[in-house]
Design an enzyme around this catalytic site. Structure first.
Site, PDB file in Angstrom:
ATOM      1  CD  GLU A 273      -3.417  -0.895   2.016  1.00  0.00           C
ATOM      2  OE1 GLU A 273      -2.466  -0.259   3.179  1.00  0.00           O
ATOM      3  OE2 GLU A 273      -4.141  -1.716   2.165  1.00  0.00           O
ATOM      4  CD  GLU A 365      -4.989  -5.587   3.376  1.00  0.00           C
ATOM      5  OE1 GLU A 365      -3.500  -5.793   2.838  1.00  0.00           O
ATOM      6  OE2 GLU A 365      -4.722  -4.843   4.083  1.00  0.00           O
TER       7      GLU A 365
HETATM    8  C1  IDC Z   1      -2.866  -4.094  10.396  1.00  0.00           C
HETATM    9  C2  IDC Z   1      -3.760  -5.006  10.811  1.00  0.00           C
HETATM   10  C3  IDC Z   1      -3.062  -5.134  12.546  1.00  0.00           C
HETATM   11  C4  IDC Z   1      -1.613  -4.412  12.469  1.00  0.00           C
HETATM   12  C5  IDC Z   1      -1.761  -3.575  11.652  1.00  0.00           C
HETATM   13  C6  IDC Z   1       0.174  -3.014  11.617  1.00  0.00           C
HETATM   14  O1  IDC Z   1      -4.911  -5.531  10.656  1.00  0.00           O
HETATM   15  O2  IDC Z   1      -3.250  -6.153  13.299  1.00  0.00           O
HETATM   16  O3  IDC Z   1      -1.732  -4.258  14.169  1.00  0.00           O
HETATM   17  O4  IDC Z   1      -1.636  -3.858  10.161  1.00  0.00           O
HETATM   18  O5  IDC Z   1       0.452  -2.391  11.047  1.00  0.00           O
HETATM   19  C7  IDC Z   1      -4.264  -2.156   5.513  1.00  0.00           C
HETATM   20  C8  IDC Z   1      -2.674  -3.093   5.659  1.00  0.00           C
HETATM   21  C9  IDC Z   1      -2.632  -3.670   6.992  1.00  0.00           C
HETATM   22  C10 IDC Z   1      -3.217  -3.875   7.918  1.00  0.00           C
HETATM   23  C11 IDC Z   1      -5.099  -3.174   7.539  1.00  0.00           C
HETATM   24  C12 IDC Z   1      -6.123  -2.711   8.847  1.00  0.00           C
HETATM   25  O6  IDC Z   1      -2.469  -3.595   4.334  1.00  0.00           O
HETATM   26  O7  IDC Z   1      -1.800  -4.259   7.004  1.00  0.00           O
HETATM   27  O8  IDC Z   1      -3.671  -4.701   8.932  1.00  0.00           O
HETATM   28  N1  IDC Z   1      -5.460  -2.671   6.416  1.00  0.00           N
HETATM   29  O9  IDC Z   1      -6.044  -1.880   9.624  1.00  0.00           O
HETATM   30  N2  IDC Z   1      -4.525  -1.513   5.136  1.00  0.00           N
HETATM   31  C13 IDC Z   1      -5.520  -0.819   4.728  1.00  0.00           C
HETATM   32  C14 IDC Z   1      -5.782  -1.535   6.264  1.00  0.00           C
END
Ligand code: IDC
Length: 441
Positions: A273, A365
């Protein structure tokens, strides 16, 4: 008919006996023991034995550790990462003779795999190189994929849509990816796809490049054994400019693509991302990383993240037009789009619909919840999204196939400490919905 089957069984039995009998005479073995351990570390020892009937002059032991465990130091061996070869005095071993070496591990993870001279350390048959899948698995049916127009096509040129799940960060949820959970994904969920999310920061790849690379490689193998496609996700997130990780990306993808070039199930996602970076910056990164992969694996599909957390620019106030006007200069690539159903709704759906007319898109994702990964599950918006993706034949992977204590996770907290992954008893609201949706498609 019965006679024929019996004759076949007898032949198989005879062949198996020969194989078993032939093994020990040609094998060197290596036995791992823990000498002592302490909080988050231990001293390991490996005894190498020449079980062959002739003298050997060298040996090579390779250990695989779970994410989070590294080798801090070693003695009586020459160490390169997790590969150990002799020092000057212990390479030559007469028949029956042994040598040993020791190491200190940082982290409590014991080796999950061991090879000596490329074969299993216990002297059994060499680890199977992934057999070509046969039968009715997604990879067996569809083979090597390629981009055809704005779609993903199988090896016979038919449009296909892959549906599956994304791991959580391998640095945190390594326990969730094992034989039972991957069997459940392939057979109980009937998914096509496992996205392997390897964070680069947040205690990810940058802390242990060889360890994370081998963890990703073994998950690619596990997916291949089950006939699942595997997305290798270089999970950049913070910092958002992928160029910050350019050197790491080149090293990682050079290794992974060299090792997996022959496998038809691998898809490369070169940056998760991008955020706080222009499309020109992302394009420049892509045009430096893609050739590294192509040098080894010329026909693999490669997915490029987009501006504004892979929102095609929408979360940054832009649109996909900037990509259409200035696409990545490479063929057989797709662009990533991500959404979180409770946060991203009609204006994002409209942009996907518009972009899908001219760009090959892959939803690598998405969540059923808000972009934090938590909050209430929004099944209405999720349903609208997945109907749109089905109509446009856009492939997707859901965040996450894990038991994280957050509503986006498919498994209830604690599931990964136990043996059961199949069925609905272990699933959250999000997991129950996704399993149904994937199974029934
Ligand atoms: C989130 C995980 C969370 C963790 C965080 C750390 O769900 O447990 O603490 O990352 O960076 C994304 C990202 C993905 C995120 C997810 C939800 O690609 O890494 O995971 N998210 O926030 N993009 C949008 C949402």
């Amino acid at each position: 008919m019965r006679k024929l089957i019996l004759a076949g069984a007898a032949l198989l039995a005879a062949a198996a006996t020969v194989l078993v009998a032939a093994q020990p005479a040609s094998a060197a073995t290596a036995a791992f023991t823990v000498v002592s351990s302490w909080n988050n570390g231990y001293q390991g020892q490996v005894a190498v034995t020449n079980n062959t009937s002739s003298t050997i002059t060298t040996w090579r032991v390779e250990l695989t550790f779970p994410a989070g465990t590294t080798v801090a130091q070693s003695w009586n061996a020459t160490q390169s990462g997790t590969v150990f070869t002799p020092v000057s005095w212990n390479g030559t071993l007469a028949p029956g003779a042994s040598a040993s070496f020791g190491f200190i591990a940082n982290g409590s993870g014991r080796p999950t795999a061991c090879t000596i001279n490329g074969a299993s350390c216990d002297g059994s048959a060499p680890p199977p190189t992934t057999p070509p899948p046969t039968g009715s698995t997604p990879v067996a049916i569809n083979g090597q994929l390629r981009v055809c127009g704005v779609h993903l096509c199988n090896s016979s040129g038919q449009t296909i849509q892959l549906k599956g799940m994304s791991t959580h960060g391998l640095q945190w949820f390594a326990d969730c990816y094992n034989d039972a959970s991957l069997d459940a994904l392939a057979t109980d969920w009937q998914a096509d796809l496992l996205r392997i999310s390897m964070y680069v920061q947040e205690q990810g790849y940058e802390t242990n490049p060889s360890g994370f690379t081998s963890r990703v490689n073994s998950l690619v193998d596990e997916a291949a054994e089950r006939g699942l496609y595997a997305i290798v996700d270089f999970h950049t997130l913070t910092p958002g400019d992928p160029n910050y990780n350019l050197a790491n990306a080149k090293t990682f993808f050079a290794n992974v693509s060299a090792r997996n070039a022959a496998k038809p199930n691998v898809i490369y996602e070169i940056t998760n991302e991008p955020n706080g970076v222009s499309w020109a910056g992302i394009k420049s990164y892509a045009e430096q990383v893609i050739p590294v992969i192509r040098a080894n694996d010329p026909d693999a599909v490669i997915i490029v993240g987009t501006r504004g957390w892979s929102s095609l620019g929408v979360s940054d106030g832009s649109t996909s037009s900037e990509i259409v006007a200035n696409p990545v200069n490479a063929s057989n690539i797709m662009y990533a789009f991500h959404f979180y159903a409770a946060s991203h709704k009609d204006n994002y759906r409209a942009e996907v619909q518009r972009a899908a007319a001219s760009l090959p898109l892959f939803v690598t994702e998405f969540g059923t919840v808000t972009y934090t990964g938590g909050g209430a599950v929004d099944l209405a918006s999720t349903g609208t999204w997945l109907d749109l993706l089905d109509r446009l034949q856009i492939s997707y992977a859901n965040w996450t196939y894990s038991d994280a204590d957050e509503s986006s996770a498919a498994f209830k907290p604690g599931t990964c400490g136990g043996p059961t992954y199949a069925g609905t008893g272990v699933l959250t609201e999000s997991g129950t919905y996704l399993r149904n949706r994937i199974r029934n498609s």
